[in-house]
Design an enzyme around this catalytic site. Structure first.
Site, PDB file in Angstrom:
ATOM      1  N   HIS A 109      -5.892 -13.014  -7.783  1.00 48.90           N
ATOM      2  CA  HIS A 109      -6.702 -12.064  -7.296  1.00 48.90           C
ATOM      3  C   HIS A 109      -8.268 -12.061  -7.894  1.00 48.90           C
ATOM      4  CE1 HIS A 109      -8.232  -8.351  -5.947  1.00 48.90           C
ATOM      5  NE2 HIS A 109      -7.152  -8.164  -5.142  1.00 48.90           N
ATOM      6  N   LYS A 155       0.881  -1.185  -0.027  1.00 47.83           N
ATOM      7  CA  LYS A 155       0.039   0.064   0.014  1.00 47.83           C
ATOM      8  C   LYS A 155       0.964   1.208   0.008  1.00 47.83           C
ATOM      9  CE  LYS A 155      -3.778  -2.611   0.651  1.00 47.83           C
ATOM     10  NZ  LYS A 155      -4.777  -2.457  -0.531  1.00 47.83           N
TER      11      LYS A 155
END
EC number: 4.1.1.39
Length: 486
Positions: A295, A177
């Site tokens: 994902h 992140k």
């Protein structure tokens, strides 16, 4: 519902003109499915005034051999065999106007080993059929004869653990992140700090590919430098999911080959690349001894709504066939959609050799997996160290726990966040192995561990009991009830 067949037989069946689907052979309530049939369970919501049996028969017809009018060329085929047969229709509990339709398909209708071909029939044109308000594919029974035409997970849980030399506990990971905007050098720094601090994996997010701020090759180089340094510092095998998702298969193969050259043990793809591309990358991964992480980016566009789309339990089954090794499957306690019982059903599909019917988990059929490798579920999205006892209880040990914000958001830095998660996990595993009631004693166990681990103490203080308690939009239709003893 009506349990009488009303199929028109003989020459009248092939007279030119329009005929109701239920009279064309797509409604056969006496039909007994064969062991080799593919069975689909649909939630059918007809338009007002449309007969439910006719609507369900139409789903069978439009997902197999039918068109809007009688065609004489049906007589050139084994039409009785190839017609899908709706053999059971029943109201959905608690959902007036919706019906469960059980539909059986002959195995010969599907190309062996092809998810694309399977889905072209099962979720093809039929989902736009006007007589239906909504249509949802809830579950499928895939026969062993069909399952065995697929590769299955490229690596599997057992071999993955052997390669990593890590057993008896969940694996720990974190998504880098912010997901977008970092330079390659700073991205690699995040990877190194997280792995050095105690995580097993770090990961690209779904939309980090090759953008102006960081070319894919730059990211791969810095990430693998970080992995190698972290392995040297800790003595543990580490990995980072390098997202090879790209515009073309040629580009994806190029990126995967480069990851292999750099020594990576895992690559990543997104669900949005499509079923054929997923199977192609799974085939490449098995050939090249690479773990393949999927994902599930984009899945909620069709899995989240209860009345229309495709249940994630079906997607999980397709992906186990297709050959991925990891799949995001929900957290229950995190920020993303996940009813507890429904999520347990997803995890069972990933990890069991045989799934018995469990209506309370949304699993409608027994499913044999014919020795296909097991698929490692991944829990991510809004989880933190203070939930470790809940995560271990709900999800078990064969799971990757992805603490993105719960690692990188730590006030003392990324390495401290990773250490907090690792210490919390080790404390909980020790308590479990000692036979303690770690579920109820969880907060006490964490508090005691935090006495000798400042990063864990700070994590518990900052996130406390943060949860995302919103009602799930997709929960089981059948709820177990307690029957009083006589």
């Amino acid at each position: 519902m009506n349990d009488q067949s009303i199929t028109v037989r003989g020459k009248d069946r092939y007279k030119s003109g329009v005929m109701e689907y239920k009279k064309m052979g797509y409604w056969e309530p006496s039909y007994q499915p064969n062991d080799t049939d593919v069975i689909a369970l649909f939630r059918v919501t007809p338009q007002d005034g449309v007969d439910p049996v006719e609507a369900c028969a139409a789903v069978a017809g439009e997902s197999s051999t039918a068109t809007w009018t009688v065609v004489w060329t049906d007589r050139l085929t084994a039409a009785e065999k190839y017609r899908a047969k709706c053999y059971r229709v029943e109201p959905v509990p608690g959902s007036p106007g919706s019906y469960f339709a059980y539909i059986a398909y002959d195995l010969d209708l599907f190309e062996p080993g092809s998810i694309a071909n399977l889905t072209a029939s099962i979720i093809g044109n039929v989902f736009g059929f006007k007589p239906l308000k909504a249509l949802r594919l809830e579950d499928m029974r895939l026969p062993v004869a069909y399952v065995k035409t697929f590769q299955g997970p490229a690596t599997g849980i057992v071999v993955e653990r052997e390669r990593l030399d890590k057993f008896g506990r969940p694996l720990l990971g974190a998504t880098v992140k912010p997901k977008l905007g970092l330079s390659g050098r700073n991205y690699g720094r995040v990877v190194y700090e997280a792995l050095k601090g105690g995580l097993d994996f770090t990961k690209d997010d779904e939309n980090i590919n090759s953008q102006p701020f960081m070319h894919w090759r730059e990211r791969f180089l810095y990430c693998m430098e970080a992995v190698n340094k972290a392995q040297a510092a800790t003595g543990e095998i580490k990995g980072t999911y390098l997202n090879v998702t790209a515009a073309t298969m040629e580009d994806m193969y190029e990126r995967a080959e480069f990851a292999k050259e750099l020594g990576s043990n895992i690559i990543m793809i997104d669900l949005v690349i499509g079923y054929t591309a997923i199977q192609s990358m799974a085939k490449w991964s098995r050939k090249n001894d690479m773990i393949l992480h999927l994902h599930r980016a984009g899945h909620s566009t069709y899995t989240r709504q209860r009345a229309h789309g495709v249940s994630f339990r079906v997607i999980a089954k397709w992906m186990r066939l297709a050959g991925v090794d990891h799949i995001h499957a929900g957290t229950v306690v995190g920020k993303l959609e996940g009813d507890p019982n429904t999520t347990r059903g997803y995890y069972d599909i990933c990890r069991e050799d045989f799934n018995p019917m469990r209506l309370e988990h949304g699993v409608f059929f027994d499913q044999h997996w014919a020795s296909l490798n097991k698929l490692m579920p991944v829990a991510s999205g809004g989880i933190h160290a203070g939930q470790m006892h809940q995560l271990l209880d709900l999800l078990g040990e064969d799971v990757v726990l992805q603490f993105g914000g719960g690692t990188i958001g730590h006030p003392r830095g990324i390495a401290a966040g990773a250490t907090a998660n690792r210490v919390a996990l080790e404390a909980m595993i020790l308590a479990r192995n000692e036979g303690r009631d770690y579920v109820h004693e969880g907060p006490e166990i964490l508090a005691k561990a935090a006495m000798t681990c400042t990063p864990l103490r700070e994590a518990l203080e900052i996130w406390k009991d943060v949860t995302f308690n919103y009602e799930s939009t997709d929960s089981p239709d059948f709820v177990p009830t307690v029957t009083p003893a006589a």
